[in-house]
Design a protein around this motif. Structure first.
Motif, short mmCIF file in Angstrom:
data_model
loop_
_atom_site.label_atom_id
_atom_site.label_comp_id
_atom_site.label_asym_id
_atom_site.label_seq_id
_atom_site.Cartn_x
_atom_site.Cartn_y
_atom_site.Cartn_z
N ARG A 56 -6.35 5.37 -7.84
CA ARG A 56 -7.22 6.56 -7.83
C ARG A 56 -8.69 6.16 -7.88
N VAL A 57 -8.98 5.13 -8.67
CA VAL A 57 -10.36 4.68 -8.78
C VAL A 57 -10.86 4.14 -7.44
N ARG A 58 -9.96 3.47 -6.72
CA ARG A 58 -10.34 2.88 -5.44
C ARG A 58 -10.24 3.87 -4.28
N ALA A 59 -9.64 5.02 -4.53
CA ALA A 59 -9.33 5.93 -3.42
C ALA A 59 -10.57 6.42 -2.69
N ASP A 60 -11.70 6.56 -3.42
CA ASP A 60 -12.92 7.07 -2.79
C ASP A 60 -13.72 5.99 -2.08
N SER A 61 -13.22 4.76 -2.15
CA SER A 61 -13.95 3.65 -1.53
C SER A 61 -13.35 3.34 -0.17
N ASP A 62 -14.20 3.01 0.78
CA ASP A 62 -13.73 2.62 2.10
C ASP A 62 -13.28 1.17 2.13
N CYS B 132 11.77 2.50 -3.94
CA CYS B 132 11.40 3.91 -4.06
C CYS B 132 10.93 4.29 -5.46
N LEU B 133 11.30 3.49 -6.47
CA LEU B 133 11.03 3.87 -7.85
C LEU B 133 9.53 3.96 -8.13
N THR B 134 8.75 3.01 -7.61
CA THR B 134 7.31 2.98 -7.85
C THR B 134 6.57 3.17 -6.54
N ALA C 118 -1.02 2.37 -14.93
CA ALA C 118 -2.15 1.48 -14.65
C ALA C 118 -2.34 1.30 -13.15
N ALA C 119 -1.22 1.14 -12.42
CA ALA C 119 -1.31 0.99 -10.97
C ALA C 119 -1.84 2.26 -10.32
N GLU C 120 -1.36 3.42 -10.81
CA GLU C 120 -1.82 4.70 -10.25
C GLU C 120 -3.31 4.90 -10.54
N LEU C 121 -3.75 4.54 -11.73
CA LEU C 121 -5.16 4.67 -12.09
C LEU C 121 -6.03 3.77 -11.21
#
Length: 309
Positions: A81-87, A275-277, A75-78
């Motif tokens: 990723r969704v926010r990655a394209d936003s400035d 380091c785990l997450t 869920a955190a990774e998703l």
């Protein structure tokens, strides 16, 4: 089924009881109990055998526990990723800390960070040095400030060195150590009744090389906070020894404060990241910001290659 429900469920699994899970999750025991009941109602199963102490998982509980951590991570990774394209960087960062670091470092950092990243909320959680790594690995903290002794396993935590602060001795104006200028020497401390902060436990006070070399035979009082140390010094009960930032936080007006003349009488502080997450995008922003922020006055910058104490 919500992510927060899974986080609280795992807190009970890791802590072994609903009360301990409440302390780790920074909420009431009734909230933990009701959250677990809500999760059980939504799934139609019982997750814990409530007649057993410590809390024991049922068969369905074991199945859920096996996948819950993976679901939280996904869920955190998703979200990232969704926010990655936003400035625009939004979200929250949970930072573990302790009182003198909050007062002398974060109180300066946070207003500037807010001005630069107004949509990132920083949530501070103050707790003891032994509790911070546990909270981070349980997913309750994104990063935390802590002294580098006792050391944390490099396979589990990545350290960003921040500052080095000296040990200081504090006495009343009429004490013999206040009658002469200059630092106090180790031999002088060895012959004095000492008041210290810390615990005489493995991984506590004696984990630091200065105290392990000094021993504890002349320690008169052990307290948990520099304010208590200073109060005992004012009462004329001995020589207080703590760190520069700890004593600055406690307030030493009217007392004589001097540095301890010993190369290992220092405390190194770092920002640790589990380091785990992988850290979230907003956590990475905060970590980089803190790692490059000016160190408190009187401290020296701790480079990545410097030996730690």
């Amino acid at each position: 089924m919500e992510i927060r429900e899974l986080e609280i469920f795992l807190a009970v699994v890791d802590a072994g009881s609903f009360q301990s899970a409440a302390e780790r999750s920074f909420c009431s025991q009734s909230t933990v109990s009701e959250t677990v009941r809500s999760l059980e109602r939504s799934l139609g199963v019982e997750l814990f055998d409530r007649g057993h102490r410590p809390a024991r998982l049922t068969g369905p509980g074991e199945i859920l526990a096996g996948d819950a951590r993976r679901m939280i991570t996904l869920a955190a990774e998703l979200r990232d990723r969704v926010r990655a394209d936003s400035d625009v960087i939004t979200g929250s960062v949970r930072v573990g800390t302790y009182s003198s670091a909050t007062t002398n470092f974060l109180a300066e950092l946070l207003p500037r960070f807010r001005a630069d990243h107004p949509l990132v909320e920083v949530k501070l959680v103050e707790m003891g040095g032994t509790d911070l790594p546990v909270a981070a690995e349980n997913g309750q903290l994104d990063c935390f400030l802590r002294q580098t002794t006792p050391p944390l396993p490099e396979a589990r935590f990545r350290a960003h060195p921040l500052w080095r602060e000296p040990f200081q001795a504090v006495v009343t104006p009429g004490h013999p150590l206040a009658a002469r200028p200059g630092p106090v020497r180790r031999a002088e401390l060895a012959g004095a009744a000492l008041i210290v902060t810390g615990r005489f436990l493995p991984g506590g006070l004696l984990a630091h090389p200065f105290w392990s070399s000094m021993g504890t035979t002349n320690i008169a009082y052990e307290v948990s906070h520099p304010h208590s140390l200073v109060a005992l010094v004012r009462a004329g009960l001995g020589v207080g020894v703590s760190t520069l930032l700890g004593l600055r936080t406690a307030g030493t007006d009217g007392l004589h404060v001097t540095v301890v003349d010993d190369p290992i009488a220092v405390r190194d502080v770092a920002l640790f990241v589990p380091c785990l997450t992988p850290p979230s995008r907003q956590a990475k922003i905060f970590i980089d910001y803190a790692a490059g922020f000016p160190v408190p006055p009187g401290c020296t910058v701790l480079g990545a290659g410097a030996p730690s104490h």
